[in-house]
Design an enzyme around this catalytic site. Sequence first.
Site, PDB file in Angstrom:
ATOM      1  N   TRP A 420       7.871   4.884   1.369  1.00  0.00           N
ATOM      2  CA  TRP A 420       6.717   3.984   1.401  1.00  0.00           C
ATOM      3  C   TRP A 420       6.806   2.862   0.364  1.00  0.00           C
ATOM      4  O   TRP A 420       5.868   2.096   0.222  1.00  0.00           O
ATOM      5  CB  TRP A 420       5.442   4.790   1.174  1.00  0.00           C
ATOM      6  CG  TRP A 420       5.245   5.877   2.164  1.00  0.00           C
ATOM      7  CD1 TRP A 420       4.586   5.795   3.359  1.00  0.00           C
ATOM      8  CD2 TRP A 420       5.726   7.230   2.076  1.00  0.00           C
ATOM      9  NE1 TRP A 420       4.628   7.009   4.015  1.00  0.00           N
ATOM     10  CE2 TRP A 420       5.318   7.904   3.261  1.00  0.00           C
ATOM     11  CE3 TRP A 420       6.467   7.933   1.125  1.00  0.00           C
ATOM     12  CZ2 TRP A 420       5.622   9.241   3.490  1.00  0.00           C
ATOM     13  CZ3 TRP A 420       6.771   9.260   1.361  1.00  0.00           C
ATOM     14  CH2 TRP A 420       6.352   9.913   2.528  1.00  0.00           C
ATOM     15  N   ASP A 421       7.891   2.783  -0.394  1.00  0.00           N
ATOM     16  CA  ASP A 421       7.981   1.856  -1.531  1.00  0.00           C
ATOM     17  C   ASP A 421       6.919   2.179  -2.569  1.00  0.00           C
ATOM     18  O   ASP A 421       6.333   1.296  -3.180  1.00  0.00           O
ATOM     19  CB  ASP A 421       7.859   0.403  -1.062  1.00  0.00           C
ATOM     20  CG  ASP A 421       8.266  -0.593  -2.158  1.00  0.00           C
ATOM     21  OD1 ASP A 421       8.950  -0.177  -3.106  1.00  0.00           O
ATOM     22  OD2 ASP A 421       7.888  -1.768  -2.064  1.00  0.00           O
ATOM     23  N   PHE A 422       6.688   3.472  -2.792  1.00  0.00           N
ATOM     24  CA  PHE A 422       5.751   3.931  -3.815  1.00  0.00           C
ATOM     25  C   PHE A 422       6.485   4.137  -5.144  1.00  0.00           C
ATOM     26  O   PHE A 422       6.288   5.131  -5.843  1.00  0.00           O
ATOM     27  CB  PHE A 422       5.077   5.228  -3.389  1.00  0.00           C
ATOM     28  CG  PHE A 422       3.952   5.046  -2.401  1.00  0.00           C
ATOM     29  CD1 PHE A 422       3.315   3.826  -2.272  1.00  0.00           C
ATOM     30  CD2 PHE A 422       3.535   6.096  -1.602  1.00  0.00           C
ATOM     31  CE1 PHE A 422       2.270   3.655  -1.364  1.00  0.00           C
ATOM     32  CE2 PHE A 422       2.488   5.935  -0.704  1.00  0.00           C
ATOM     33  CZ  PHE A 422       1.860   4.713  -0.576  1.00  0.00           C
TER      34      PHE A 422
END
Length: 744
Positions: A420-422
């Site tokens: 999630w590009d977290f």
Amino acid sequence: MGLAMLVSGVLIARGNPRGARLYGVALVLTAIWAVWDAGLEYWPLVSRVLAFAVIGLVVALVYPSLMRASGARPGRAAHGLAGLLGVGVVATLAYMFVPTHMVKADKVPAIQPVAPGTEQKDWAHWGNTTAGNRFAALDQINKGNIGQLQVAWTFRTGDLPESNGAGAEDQNTPLQIGDTVYTCTAYGKVFALDADTGAERWKFDPQGYAPNWQRCRGLGYFDASAAAATSSAPAAAPAACTKRLFLPTGDARLIALDAETGKPCADFGHQGTVDLKTDMGEIKPGYYQQTSTPLVAGTVVIVGGRVADNFSTGEPPGVVRAFDVRSGELMWAWDPGNPATTKRPPAGETYTRGTPNVWSAMSYDAKLGLVYLPTGNATPDFFGGQRSEFDDKWSSSVVALDVKTGQVRWHFQTTHHDLWDFDLPAQPLLYDIPDDKGGVQPALAQVTKQGEIFLLNRETGQPIARVEERPVPQGNVPGERYSPTQPFSVEMPSIGNQTLTESDMWGATPFDQLLCRIQFKGMRHEGVYTPPGLDHALQFPGSLGGMNWGSVSVDPTSHYMFVNDMRLGLANYMIPRDQIGAGASGIEMGVVPQDGTPFGAMRQRFLSAVGIPCQKPPFGTMSAIDLKTRKLMWQVPVGTVQDTGPLGIRMHLPIPIGMPTLGASLATQSGLLFFAGTQDFYLRAFDTGNGNEIWKARLPVGSQSGPMTYVSPKTGRQYILLTAGGARQSPDRGDYVIAYALPK
């Protein structure tokens, strides 16, 4: 309602009063449905009812004419109804301008005056201290006199950042040492300014180049004489550059400057420069650069690096390196893909490519001898089937390293197999929390893009606030794997990460709200960890957050930590490799190529047809969390539509709806919280006890700067200082350094 409007409109056009009655019935039913669908929340009801109520007001006013046209005698009820609707519409519009708390404070901590001798002297690090507290023990400017605050001086750098969303942005927090302020521009120019007048003392131009993502969030600072005074080991101070600044550049250099003259320190690296591309392998322009402040930790300066997201696998290494502050000698390296590489890799080899990187600011605890790294994930972001065991181990984690050796002491992962590009975007806050035994717990607070806040023991890495591994949705993209659980920080407040429903959809009018509902129904949304798929999925919060690089500030007198957030969803889907066009780019929104994997990905902000977030307001808030009790003490929307609006048209209205925030805050011991990272052009001050906005000053352009403060050693005046280069979503750009103070 649409059918009712069509029928009633035709009847009214024919002069039939039954059209007005039909509309009245439909309006009443719409109001009942709106309350059933959205509850009694103001902004959702405005979206569903206000436009229809305005039409109803007009219909009520023409009803007597319709009666007369039909040969009937009109009564007075229509005028009374029109009056009620008119009062309701006016009251509703007026309430738009009233600030409304999301969470109201039930108590206000007492202000503790700054004790003599404990006043802050310098702002020597990006977050004020290496603990990242962004707190100043100063109270000359306080709640009683802040109304008198005015511009003391303004400096223009002449270096306007030009941005297309992935270009130059001014996100700097200046430093202050003694009577000098140091600031850097998005393109890496450094200016030394007189702290009382803003007069330029010197400037330095690194003459660097980066094709995108140009920014200098801050400088590092080292004082050899101060380090020698606090060190048990004798160390001779260099003859020159006793006080030195460290400048990170967009073309991957680390430059040491004499803080007194602005000249490169010849004894550092090669004539003042360390080439950070050494041992990194091929680096295409824009694929590896320095955007965040270097961390000066004792006698080493530590850098990570931004790595371009989503272009391909095998991008530049995510290695973190420590260099001697005097000589520039490499002291240690942490290569996430090869623990055996502790300095330079063997001849002919490079650091491991494509590993998780550290692009944000790091923290340092001198007592424990630990450096804390907030890591990203291995590129690309949205497909991880090719990632190695080391990639999955170190990505999206807080990693504690020994400052002397670079060896890992502990690590804590906030997202498993991150799709999630977290990545961790913010500097960890180091803070001592009082326990129930009269002592303190050495804590670390880490905010995240997914709206979770993790509170850890910074000595051991063990959670202080309980963390649960909870089952999360599983995906079905071929070749991908999924973590069955994700960590949730259940004893700390979660901010802006609720699972959305159709009833959460919003719009400035019922019509764009309807379009958002249709858009939402066409996507799969299963909460924070909705996995990307070949179908359309909604990630909320999106890859911008939640919380981002501005990190937090804290008031140790009340134990309140202040957190600003943005609430922007991300609509995405995976695209098979054979369907990726030649125009795919890893910059901002749109299609990203993710070369080396079976899929590219489409990314779009979850916005309405007029460019407004599709979920109900607020879209950005400021929150206060008591670190001792772990409770949310207050929460307020931040930002207005003064300088933005539907379709990018400025509304010029101070409606405090709460807009996405991006920037850092500043807390002072006088009970003030300063913040400028909004989409309107203001520097604001809030009461730290209850979140009330008590002062604001109009800026020439928006700001993403972190405000800082200092007291001049010459005049004794306290200044609040920030840079203003433009809000992220605004085309207006600036080159301002602005200092505020009380009248002399």
